[in-house]
Design an enzyme around this catalytic site. Structure first.
Site, PDB file in Angstrom:
ATOM      1  N   ARG A  83       4.045  -6.815  -0.180  1.00  0.00           N
ATOM      2  CA  ARG A  83       4.547  -8.174   0.074  1.00  0.00           C
ATOM      3  C   ARG A  83       5.267  -8.753  -1.143  1.00  0.00           C
ATOM      4  NH1 ARG A  83      -0.036  -7.228   2.839  1.00  0.00           N
ATOM      5  NH2 ARG A  83      -1.306  -7.886   1.090  1.00  0.00           N
ATOM      6  N   GLU A  87     -11.984  -2.409  -5.750  1.00  0.00           N
ATOM      7  CA  GLU A  87     -13.383  -2.635  -5.393  1.00  0.00           C
ATOM      8  C   GLU A  87     -14.034  -1.355  -4.860  1.00  0.00           C
ATOM      9  OE1 GLU A  87     -10.964  -4.752  -2.961  1.00  0.00           O
ATOM     10  OE2 GLU A  87     -10.495  -5.073  -5.058  1.00  0.00           O
TER      11      GLU A  87
END
Length: 179
Positions: free
Chosen positions: A62, A99
């Site tokens: 994006r 993560e």
């Protein structure tokens, strides 16, 4: 009379995506609205208008949409920082921690010239890992980061603090609490 819309008003929040307990901040609703997109691009570049910026780098994916529009408005070139294996030709790469594991981003080895001032753009700042990897790539080529601009900051994940500790100027249009 209703108050004028802000950038955050164009962003859709989707609960439990991609995992239960996560609220996904979907900027595609911002991009699809002409007023919202114009507002976001104008506000992203506003702190850098009048300053020397030689190139804009956008983080996949994006950041390409926003970065290209910001580069156009600043009348400078745009450079994509891509996921590993997506760029043809000679590249440099940087690994970073997610993560759930590790990832790697790449930049063409001739995309930035030593001494160029570069604005890094992406849609969302979470932990700051991808942005930090992008900063390291630019700096390895001798570029200087003029600033880091994001539409959304998720302060609880610590990305802004991480980038500011690296000496970066961080600009975000809005923040959302929670994950």
């Amino acid at each position: 009379m209703s108050k004028p819309k802000e950038v955050r008003d164009y962003i859709r929040s989707i609960p439990d995506f991609p995992h239960e307990g996560i609220i996904f901040r979907d900027v595609t609703t911002l991009f699809s609205d002409p007023r919202g997109l114009r507002m976001a691009v104008d506000q992203l570049l506003q702190p850098y208008a009048g300053l020397r910026v030689d190139k804009v780098v956008g983080l996949e994916a994006r950041g390409f949409i926003l970065g290209g529009a910001v580069a156009h408005q600043l009348s400078v070139g745009f450079v994509p920082i891509r996921k590993k294996g997506k760029l043809p030709g000679a590249v440099i790469s940087e690994r970073y921690t997610l993560e759930y594991g590790e990832a790697e981003v790449e930049l063409h080895d001739d995309a930035i010239t030593a001494g160029e001032r570069v604005l890094l753009v992406d849609d969302l700042l979470a932990t700051g890992g991808t942005a930090e990897a992008g900063i390291k790539l630019v700096e390895r080529l001798g570029g200087e980061i003029a600033g880091c601009a994001f539409v959304v900051d998720l302060p609880e994940l610590g990305g802004r603090k991480r980038l500011e500790e690296l000496g970066m100027d961080v600009h975000a249009l809005c923040a959302f609490d929670g994950l």
